[in-house]
Scaffold this motif. Structure first.
Motif, PDB file in Angstrom:
ATOM      1  N   THR A  89      -5.826 -19.449   9.729  1.00  0.00           N
ATOM      2  CA  THR A  89      -5.467 -19.973  11.059  1.00  0.00           C
ATOM      3  C   THR A  89      -6.278 -19.189  12.074  1.00  0.00           C
ATOM      4  OG1 THR A  89      -3.597 -18.475  10.983  1.00  0.00           O
ATOM      5  CG2 THR A  89      -3.118 -20.778  10.552  1.00  0.00           C
ATOM      6  N   HIS A  90      -6.305 -19.681  13.335  1.00  0.00           N
ATOM      7  CA  HIS A  90      -7.305 -19.165  14.276  1.00  0.00           C
ATOM      8  C   HIS A  90      -7.170 -17.645  14.531  1.00  0.00           C
ATOM      9  CE1 HIS A  90      -4.897 -18.540  17.960  1.00  0.00           C
ATOM     10  NE2 HIS A  90      -4.050 -19.339  17.309  1.00  0.00           N
ATOM     11  N   GLN A  91      -5.936 -17.066  14.426  1.00  0.00           N
ATOM     12  CA  GLN A  91      -5.812 -15.638  14.712  1.00  0.00           C
ATOM     13  C   GLN A  91      -6.581 -14.808  13.704  1.00  0.00           C
ATOM     14  OE1 GLN A  91      -3.301 -17.608  13.682  1.00  0.00           O
ATOM     15  NE2 GLN A  91      -1.338 -17.181  14.737  1.00  0.00           N
ATOM     16  N   LEU A  92      -6.730 -15.340  12.471  1.00  0.00           N
ATOM     17  CA  LEU A  92      -7.299 -14.522  11.401  1.00  0.00           C
ATOM     18  C   LEU A  92      -8.719 -14.956  11.016  1.00  0.00           C
ATOM     19  CD1 LEU A  92      -4.110 -14.202   9.146  1.00  0.00           C
ATOM     20  CD2 LEU A  92      -5.070 -12.499  10.685  1.00  0.00           C
ATOM     21  N   VAL A  93      -9.293 -15.874  11.816  1.00  0.00           N
ATOM     22  CA  VAL A  93     -10.646 -16.340  11.481  1.00  0.00           C
ATOM     23  C   VAL A  93     -11.610 -15.164  11.588  1.00  0.00           C
ATOM     24  CG1 VAL A  93     -12.571 -17.834  12.233  1.00  0.00           C
ATOM     25  CG2 VAL A  93     -10.232 -18.729  12.183  1.00  0.00           C
ATOM     26  N   GLY A  94     -12.414 -14.963  10.555  1.00  0.00           N
ATOM     27  CA  GLY A  94     -13.402 -13.879  10.548  1.00  0.00           C
ATOM     28  C   GLY A  94     -12.792 -12.518  10.290  1.00  0.00           C
ATOM     29  N   ARG A  95     -11.497 -12.451  10.001  1.00  0.00           N
ATOM     30  CA  ARG A  95     -10.847 -11.134   9.750  1.00  0.00           C
ATOM     31  C   ARG A  95     -10.805 -10.865   8.246  1.00  0.00           C
ATOM     32  NH1 ARG A  95      -9.990  -9.091  14.995  1.00  0.00           N
ATOM     33  NH2 ARG A  95      -9.507 -10.910  16.290  1.00  0.00           N
ATOM     34  N   PRO A  96     -10.715  -9.616   7.891  1.00  0.00           N
ATOM     35  CA  PRO A  96     -10.598  -9.306   6.462  1.00  0.00           C
ATOM     36  C   PRO A  96      -9.236  -9.743   5.934  1.00  0.00           C
ATOM     37  CG  PRO A  96     -10.334  -7.326   7.782  1.00  0.00           C
ATOM     38  CD  PRO A  96     -10.688  -8.419   8.731  1.00  0.00           C
ATOM     39  N   PRO A  97      -9.081  -9.738   4.596  1.00  0.00           N
ATOM     40  CA  PRO A  97      -7.763 -10.143   4.051  1.00  0.00           C
ATOM     41  C   PRO A  97      -6.660  -9.238   4.569  1.00  0.00           C
ATOM     42  CG  PRO A  97      -9.396  -9.929   2.302  1.00  0.00           C
ATOM     43  CD  PRO A  97     -10.037  -9.429   3.537  1.00  0.00           C
ATOM     44  N   ILE A  98      -5.545  -9.832   4.977  1.00  0.00           N
ATOM     45  CA  ILE A  98      -4.440  -8.985   5.483  1.00  0.00           C
ATOM     46  C   ILE A  98      -3.652  -8.386   4.323  1.00  0.00           C
ATOM     47  CG2 ILE A  98      -4.161 -10.043   7.745  1.00  0.00           C
ATOM     48  CD1 ILE A  98      -1.916 -11.747   6.645  1.00  0.00           C
ATOM     49  N   ALA A  99      -3.702  -9.003   3.152  1.00  0.00           N
ATOM     50  CA  ALA A  99      -3.038  -8.443   1.971  1.00  0.00           C
ATOM     51  C   ALA A  99      -3.737  -8.967   0.738  1.00  0.00           C
ATOM     52  CB  ALA A  99      -1.581  -8.857   1.947  1.00  0.00           C
ATOM     53  N   THR A 100      -3.843  -8.135  -0.272  1.00  0.00           N
ATOM     54  CA  THR A 100      -4.452  -8.560  -1.528  1.00  0.00           C
ATOM     55  C   THR A 100      -3.497  -8.237  -2.663  1.00  0.00           C
ATOM     56  OG1 THR A 100      -5.519  -6.420  -1.654  1.00  0.00           O
ATOM     57  CG2 THR A 100      -6.865  -8.248  -0.839  1.00  0.00           C
ATOM     58  N   LEU A 101      -3.745  -8.872  -3.819  1.00  0.00           N
ATOM     59  CA  LEU A 101      -2.880  -8.610  -4.970  1.00  0.00           C
ATOM     60  C   LEU A 101      -3.189  -7.214  -5.498  1.00  0.00           C
ATOM     61  CD1 LEU A 101      -3.113 -12.017  -6.831  1.00  0.00           C
ATOM     62  CD2 LEU A 101      -1.079 -11.046  -5.733  1.00  0.00           C
ATOM     63  N   PRO A 102      -2.233  -6.558  -6.018  1.00  0.00           N
ATOM     64  CA  PRO A 102      -2.511  -5.237  -6.578  1.00  0.00           C
ATOM     65  C   PRO A 102      -3.425  -5.359  -7.786  1.00  0.00           C
ATOM     66  CG  PRO A 102      -0.277  -5.931  -7.071  1.00  0.00           C
ATOM     67  CD  PRO A 102      -0.854  -6.970  -6.179  1.00  0.00           C
ATOM     68  N   PRO A 103      -4.169  -4.277  -8.115  1.00  0.00           N
ATOM     69  CA  PRO A 103      -5.062  -4.340  -9.256  1.00  0.00           C
ATOM     70  C   PRO A 103      -4.284  -4.694 -10.525  1.00  0.00           C
ATOM     71  CG  PRO A 103      -5.163  -2.163  -8.179  1.00  0.00           C
ATOM     72  CD  PRO A 103      -4.132  -2.959  -7.495  1.00  0.00           C
ATOM     73  N   GLY A 104      -4.879  -5.461 -11.404  1.00  0.00           N
ATOM     74  CA  GLY A 104      -4.198  -5.844 -12.655  1.00  0.00           C
ATOM     75  C   GLY A 104      -3.598  -7.223 -12.548  1.00  0.00           C
ATOM     76  N   ASN A 105      -3.477  -7.694 -11.259  1.00  0.00           N
ATOM     77  CA  ASN A 105      -3.041  -9.078 -11.062  1.00  0.00           C
ATOM     78  C   ASN A 105      -1.672  -9.397 -11.675  1.00  0.00           C
ATOM     79  OD1 ASN A 105      -3.911 -11.102  -9.614  1.00  0.00           O
ATOM     80  ND2 ASN A 105      -5.533 -11.788 -11.024  1.00  0.00           N
ATOM     81  N   ASP A 106      -0.875  -8.379 -11.833  1.00  0.00           N
ATOM     82  CA  ASP A 106       0.393  -8.659 -12.521  1.00  0.00           C
ATOM     83  C   ASP A 106       1.560  -8.877 -11.563  1.00  0.00           C
ATOM     84  OD1 ASP A 106       0.346  -6.142 -11.600  1.00  0.00           O
ATOM     85  OD2 ASP A 106       1.021  -5.166 -13.500  1.00  0.00           O
ATOM     86  N   ALA A 107       1.228  -9.100 -10.274  1.00  0.00           N
ATOM     87  CA  ALA A 107       2.317  -9.330  -9.315  1.00  0.00           C
ATOM     88  C   ALA A 107       2.966 -10.683  -9.586  1.00  0.00           C
ATOM     89  CB  ALA A 107       1.760  -9.310  -7.897  1.00  0.00           C
ATOM     90  N   ALA A 108       4.177 -10.856  -9.075  1.00  0.00           N
ATOM     91  CA  ALA A 108       4.903 -12.125  -9.262  1.00  0.00           C
ATOM     92  C   ALA A 108       4.168 -13.235  -8.515  1.00  0.00           C
ATOM     93  CB  ALA A 108       6.309 -11.985  -8.736  1.00  0.00           C
ATOM     94  N   VAL A 109       4.543 -14.473  -8.805  1.00  0.00           N
ATOM     95  CA  VAL A 109       3.919 -15.623  -8.143  1.00  0.00           C
ATOM     96  C   VAL A 109       4.058 -15.497  -6.634  1.00  0.00           C
ATOM     97  CG1 VAL A 109       4.042 -18.141  -7.887  1.00  0.00           C
ATOM     98  CG2 VAL A 109       4.334 -17.086 -10.133  1.00  0.00           C
ATOM     99  N   ARG A 110       5.161 -14.918  -6.273  1.00  0.00           N
ATOM    100  CA  ARG A 110       5.418 -14.774  -4.834  1.00  0.00           C
ATOM    101  C   ARG A 110       5.866 -13.332  -4.609  1.00  0.00           C
ATOM    102  NH1 ARG A 110       9.156 -17.955  -1.118  1.00  0.00           N
ATOM    103  NH2 ARG A 110       9.939 -16.264   0.179  1.00  0.00           N
ATOM    104  N   SER A 111       5.239 -12.639  -3.659  1.00  0.00           N
ATOM    105  CA  SER A 111       5.678 -11.275  -3.337  1.00  0.00           C
ATOM    106  C   SER A 111       5.642 -11.102  -1.823  1.00  0.00           C
ATOM    107  CB  SER A 111       4.807 -10.236  -4.046  1.00  0.00           C
ATOM    108  OG  SER A 111       3.459 -10.457  -3.694  1.00  0.00           O
TER     109      SER A 111
END
Ligand SMILES: Nc1ncnc2c1ncn2[C@@H]1O[C@H](COP(=O)(O)OP(=O)(O)OP(=O)(O)O)[C@@H](O)[C@H]1O
Ligand SMILES: [Mg+2]
Length: 450
Positions: A89-111
């Motif tokens: 959305t326009h507030q985050l255009v060109g911004r870095p990711p505000i959150a990423t999955l932890p390494p290993g990708n083992d987070a739940a479908v939704r966190s």
């Protein structure tokens, strides 16, 4: 109103109530705020899920624009399988990711995470991370909705704090007023008692109108004051009567001695000495009586022994002669546990009085009446009017008629006699009779024949 000072009952009760009310309010407020906080965060999650619902079909269709349309100001960011921002959305255009999955990708479908100072966004946010499974790997949809503190929101917090303060203050003020109103009469009683101590026993404390414990307290205080005033008045009267009775013989003796000294040659000294001796005898009798009364008042120990009443009285009657006829009507075996000397002192006074007032005859009756032994002394004189039958037992009371018959009496005989009867758990009264006075002594029997 009672004075307000820090240690007063009113202050202590008010502080205690305030503290309890504050604790209760804090407890309930915390529960309420936690409940509101939970509700708010649930609705934030629902809002985040709605954002995800909106974006998911577009991702699946592969029609994702680089700038997403926004709804309700919520920021959304889509990261592809390589973690690069592909749409936002326009507030985050060109911004870095505000959150990423932890390494290993083992987070739940939704966190979910709480983040503050996010580049491009203001204030703290709740960021919900949704995994989207794509053929090329796992994509990530970050939806940032306004952060929810544990208490829900500030408006509710201010409202709850305001209500708590109001409730606590109202409770404390209410209790303070109620205690003040309750203690008002107590303070009035205390003030009046202070005045009474300073001024005199005739005043009484105010009795409140309410039928409560404080009214009972005031009534009891007044009853105590009544008794105190009575006792004080009796003592005052007694002291003044005693001084008067002691002064009369002293004045008479002094006059006799002074007259003798003024005319020593014309004075019949043996006669003067005899008269002074009579005065001394009288003084001695009064002082002995006063001492006896004081001892009886103080509850002196009695030297009790089982005694056959008829035998003891017969022996006493045989010891002396009387100017009138004595009629004895004695029942045998009426035994009382008594101090003989004192009961004889009582009997002597009744006999002396009866002899002084009788015309021709004194009747003495000893009988049993259930558990009581009864001694009656009756004479055939003028008797005692009903209105004087109690007052003659007051100290120094002498009726007009007997003053003319015997100027020597002091009016202490009957009070002593009654004290002796009461010390033996008995009674001495004047009862009705056909003629003359009828004194009735009742003592508990100690023989077991009844
Ligand atoms: N039998 C009686 N008949 C009529 N009046 C009596 C009789 N006994 C007592 N009283 C009256 O009661 C008064 C009080 O009696 P009490 O024995 O106390 O005193 P007292 O005989 O006058 O003096 P005390 O006994 O001290 O020498 C007497 O003064 C008298 O007026
Ligand atoms: Mg007497």
């Amino acid at each position: 109103m009672p004075a307000w000072n820090r240690s007063s009952l009113r202050a202590r009760t008010t502080w205690a109530t305030g503290a309890v009310a504050a604790l209760v309010c804090i407890g309930f407020s915390m529960l309420f705020l936690v409940f509101v906080g939970n509700q708010e965060s649930e609705s934030a999650e629902t809002r985040a899920t709605a954002g995800w619902d909106r974006v998911l079909p577009i991702i699946k269709l592969g029609q994702l624009p680089s700038v997403l349309p926004e709804s309700r100001g919520d920021a959304i960011q889509v990261l592809n399988a390589h973690g690069r921002v592909v749409s936002a959305t326009h507030q985050l255009v060109g911004r870095p990711p505000i959150a990423t999955l932890p390494p290993g990708n083992d987070a739940a479908v939704r966190s979910q995470r709480s983040l503050c100072h996010v580049d491009g966004l203001t204030g703290c946010k709740t960021v919900v991370l949704f995994k989207v499974f794509q053929p090329d790997g796992i994509w990530l949809v970050n939806v940032a909705v306004p952060g929810v503190p544990w208490y829900g929101n500030r408006t509710v917090l201010s409202l709850v704090i305001g209500m708590s303060l109001l409730m606590t203050t109202m409770m404390a003020v209410g209790v303070s007023r109620a205690v003040g109103k309750t203690l008002g009469p107590v303070d009035a009683i205390r003030t009046e008692l202070k005045e009474i101590t300073g001024t005199g026993l005739h005043r009484r404390v105010p009795v409140p109108l309410n039928q409560d414990e404080i009214r009972l307290l005031a009534e009891t205080v007044n009853a105590t004051l009544d008794r105190l005033e009575g006792a004080y008045e009796q003592l005052r009267q007694f002291t003044s009567d005693a001084s008067h009775d002691l002064r009369s013989p002293i004045t008479a003796m002094r006059a006799q001695v002074e007259e003798g000294l003024m005319y020593p040659d014309d004075t019949d000294w043996p006669r003067t000495a005899t008269e002074v001796l009579t005065g001394i005898d009288r003084l001695q009798a009064i002082v002995t009586d006063l001492l006896n009364l004081a001892k009886l008042d103080a509850g002196v120990m009695l030297n009790r022994r089982p005694t056959d009443l008829a035998n003891m009285i017969a022996a006493e009657l045989d010891r002396r002669t009387y100017r009138v006829r004595i009629v004895r009507r004695f029942s045998r075996s009426v035994v009382v546990d008594c101090d003989r000397l004192r009961v004889i002192r009582l009997l002597t006074n009744l006999l002396d009085n009866a002899e002084r007032h009788a015309d021709e005859q004194i009747t003495i009756i000893v009988r049993a009446d259930g558990p009581m032994a009864v001694l009656e002394v009756l004479d055939d004189g003028a008797g005692i009017a009903p209105e004087h039958r109690e007052t003659v037992f007051d100290r120094f009371t002498r009726l007009e008629a007997s003053r003319s018959r015997d100027a020597g009496g002091t009016g202490l005989g009957l009070p002593i006699a009654r004290q002796i009867a009461q010390a033996h758990d008995g009674t001495l009264t004047i009862d009705d009779s056909a003629q003359g006075a009828r004194f009735v002594l009742r003592l508990p029997r100690c023989d077991n024949s009844h």
